[in-house]
Design a protein around this motif. Structure first.
Motif, short mmCIF file in Angstrom:
data_model
loop_
_atom_site.label_atom_id
_atom_site.label_comp_id
_atom_site.label_asym_id
_atom_site.label_seq_id
_atom_site.Cartn_x
_atom_site.Cartn_y
_atom_site.Cartn_z
N SER A 35 0.81 -1.21 0.00
CA SER A 35 0.00 0.00 0.00
C SER A 35 0.85 1.26 0.00
O SER A 35 0.31 2.35 -0.18
CB SER A 35 -0.90 0.02 1.24
OG SER A 35 -0.13 0.18 2.42
N ASN A 36 2.18 1.14 0.20
CA ASN A 36 3.02 2.33 0.32
C ASN A 36 2.41 3.30 1.32
O ASN A 36 2.20 4.47 1.03
CB ASN A 36 3.17 3.01 -1.05
CG ASN A 36 4.22 2.33 -1.88
OD1 ASN A 36 5.36 2.76 -1.90
ND2 ASN A 36 3.86 1.27 -2.56
N GLN A 37 2.06 2.80 2.48
CA GLN A 37 1.32 3.57 3.48
C GLN A 37 1.93 4.95 3.65
O GLN A 37 3.14 5.12 3.69
CB GLN A 37 1.31 2.82 4.80
CG GLN A 37 0.32 3.39 5.79
CD GLN A 37 0.12 2.48 6.96
OE1 GLN A 37 0.96 1.65 7.25
NE2 GLN A 37 -0.99 2.63 7.63
N ASP A 38 1.06 5.95 3.77
CA ASP A 38 1.52 7.33 3.71
C ASP A 38 2.40 7.70 4.90
O ASP A 38 2.29 7.14 5.98
CB ASP A 38 0.32 8.27 3.59
CG ASP A 38 -0.54 8.29 4.83
OD1 ASP A 38 -1.07 9.35 5.15
OD2 ASP A 38 -0.71 7.24 5.48
N TRP A 39 3.28 8.68 4.67
CA TRP A 39 4.16 9.20 5.70
C TRP A 39 4.49 10.64 5.35
O TRP A 39 4.36 11.07 4.21
CB TRP A 39 5.43 8.35 5.83
CG TRP A 39 6.24 8.21 4.58
CD1 TRP A 39 5.96 7.42 3.51
CD2 TRP A 39 7.46 8.87 4.26
NE1 TRP A 39 6.93 7.54 2.55
CE2 TRP A 39 7.87 8.42 2.98
CE3 TRP A 39 8.27 9.80 4.94
CZ2 TRP A 39 9.04 8.87 2.36
CZ3 TRP A 39 9.43 10.23 4.32
CH2 TRP A 39 9.80 9.78 3.05
N ALA A 142 3.32 12.73 -3.67
CA ALA A 142 2.80 13.38 -2.47
C ALA A 142 1.43 13.96 -2.76
O ALA A 142 1.16 14.41 -3.89
CB ALA A 142 3.75 14.48 -2.00
N ASP A 143 0.57 13.97 -1.75
CA ASP A 143 -0.73 14.63 -1.91
C ASP A 143 -0.56 16.12 -1.70
O ASP A 143 0.56 16.62 -1.50
CB ASP A 143 -1.77 14.02 -0.98
CG ASP A 143 -1.48 14.23 0.51
OD1 ASP A 143 -0.63 15.10 0.85
OD2 ASP A 143 -2.08 13.53 1.33
N ALA A 144 -1.67 16.86 -1.75
CA ALA A 144 -1.60 18.32 -1.66
C ALA A 144 -1.05 18.81 -0.33
O ALA A 144 -0.59 19.96 -0.24
CB ALA A 144 -2.99 18.92 -1.92
N ASP A 145 -1.10 17.97 0.71
CA ASP A 145 -0.58 18.33 2.02
C ASP A 145 0.88 17.91 2.21
O ASP A 145 1.46 18.14 3.27
CB ASP A 145 -1.43 17.72 3.13
CG ASP A 145 -2.86 18.23 3.10
OD1 ASP A 145 -3.04 19.44 2.86
OD2 ASP A 145 -3.79 17.42 3.29
N GLY A 146 1.44 17.27 1.21
CA GLY A 146 2.84 16.87 1.30
C GLY A 146 3.07 15.49 1.87
O GLY A 146 4.22 15.09 2.05
N ARG A 147 2.01 14.74 2.14
CA ARG A 147 2.17 13.38 2.64
C ARG A 147 2.49 12.46 1.47
O ARG A 147 1.81 12.48 0.45
CB ARG A 147 0.91 12.90 3.36
CG ARG A 147 0.66 13.62 4.67
CD ARG A 147 -0.37 12.91 5.52
NE ARG A 147 0.11 11.63 6.02
CZ ARG A 147 0.90 11.47 7.08
NH1 ARG A 147 1.32 12.53 7.75
NH2 ARG A 147 1.27 10.27 7.47
N VAL A 148 3.52 11.65 1.63
CA VAL A 148 3.91 10.72 0.58
C VAL A 148 2.96 9.52 0.60
O VAL A 148 2.78 8.87 1.63
CB VAL A 148 5.37 10.26 0.78
CG1 VAL A 148 5.68 9.05 -0.09
CG2 VAL A 148 6.32 11.40 0.47
N VAL A 149 2.35 9.25 -0.55
CA VAL A 149 1.43 8.13 -0.68
C VAL A 149 2.00 7.06 -1.61
O VAL A 149 1.38 6.01 -1.81
CB VAL A 149 0.05 8.59 -1.19
CG1 VAL A 149 -0.60 9.54 -0.18
CG2 VAL A 149 0.15 9.26 -2.56
N PHE A 150 3.16 7.33 -2.19
CA PHE A 150 3.84 6.36 -3.06
C PHE A 150 5.33 6.56 -2.92
O PHE A 150 5.82 7.69 -2.96
CB PHE A 150 3.42 6.55 -4.51
CG PHE A 150 4.20 5.71 -5.49
CD1 PHE A 150 3.77 4.44 -5.84
CD2 PHE A 150 5.37 6.19 -6.06
CE1 PHE A 150 4.51 3.67 -6.73
CE2 PHE A 150 6.11 5.42 -6.95
CZ PHE A 150 5.68 4.16 -7.28
N ALA A 190 -1.41 4.75 -7.77
CA ALA A 190 -1.43 5.59 -6.56
C ALA A 190 -2.06 6.94 -6.84
O ALA A 190 -2.82 7.47 -6.02
CB ALA A 190 0.00 5.76 -6.03
N LEU A 191 -1.78 7.50 -8.01
CA LEU A 191 -2.36 8.80 -8.38
C LEU A 191 -3.87 8.69 -8.51
O LEU A 191 -4.61 9.55 -8.04
CB LEU A 191 -1.72 9.28 -9.69
CG LEU A 191 -2.07 10.67 -10.17
CD1 LEU A 191 -1.69 11.73 -9.15
CD2 LEU A 191 -1.38 10.94 -11.50
#
Length: 200
Positions: A35-39, A142-150, A190-191
């Motif tokens: 899942s490449n869990q977000d961080w 990264a999403d719009a908040d800068g959290r890495v999802v991939f 992921a996108l």
């Protein structure tokens, strides 16, 4: 000669529970890896080509691909056209930050030569170290908040494929040609999973 073992019912249940627990833990670990869990990676500031400052994550406006790369890297060369195709598929909705590291070439000339619409940042070694990037390409979404999802490094290995030439015997450019489409396909998944879904 047959040997019959007798197992007490209580012991049988305990063994069964231990096996089930181990199975669940392994499944959870595999799901986590896939899942490449977000961080939340460390923030950074880098100068743009025009001298203005870009601040991560404050200056993000939407989904952003972060690529740590170098002009000499065959894997980067194979991957970058796929990243450009993602930009073309999501016009104005996704951006690519191309952070050049350990490079003795001309990153700006390379991007211009191939017509890549990436935002270039040079001398990004400190950012790479803070993000745990050991080699190129470092590839993140990264999403719009800068959290890495991939994160490419957290991908499960590609499915084993029968080929005339084993991957271990291939040259780097051959491995790159095989792996870049796989990385790009997983990045697209992921996108597409980011909510709300991006219109195409």
């Amino acid at each position: 000669m047959h040997i019959k073992l007798s197992v007490r019912p209580g012991l049988k249940r305990a063994v069964g529970r231990a096996i089930l627990t181990a199975w669940l833990l392994l499944g959870a670990a595999a799901a986590h890896a896939q899942s490449n869990q977000d961080w939340q990676p460390p923030g950074f500031s880098l100068a743009r080509g025009d001298g203005t400052e870009f601040r991560y994550p404050d200056d993000l406006a939407g989904p952003t691909i972060i690529l740590f790369w170098a002009t000499w890297c065959p894997y980067c060369k194979a991957l970058m056209p796929h990243l450009q195709s993602i930009l073309d598929e999501y016009p104005g909705q996704v951006r690519v930050l191309a952070l050049s590291i350990r490079d003795d070439g001309d990153p700006a000339a390379t991007l211009a030569e191939y017509g890549f619409d990436f935002s270039l940042f040079t001398a990004a070694e400190a950012v790479a170290e803070a993000w745990g990037v050991k080699g190129t390409p470092g590839l993140f979404l990264a999403d719009a908040d800068g959290r890495v999802v991939f994160d490419r490094m957290r991908l499960p290995p590609a499915t084993e494929r029968e080929t005339a030439q084993p991957e271990a015997a291939m040259k780097h450019y051959q491995k790159a040609a095989r792996n870049a489409p796989y990385w790009a396909a997983r990045l697209r998944i992921a996108l597409d999973q980011l909510q709300p879904r991006l219109p195409r």
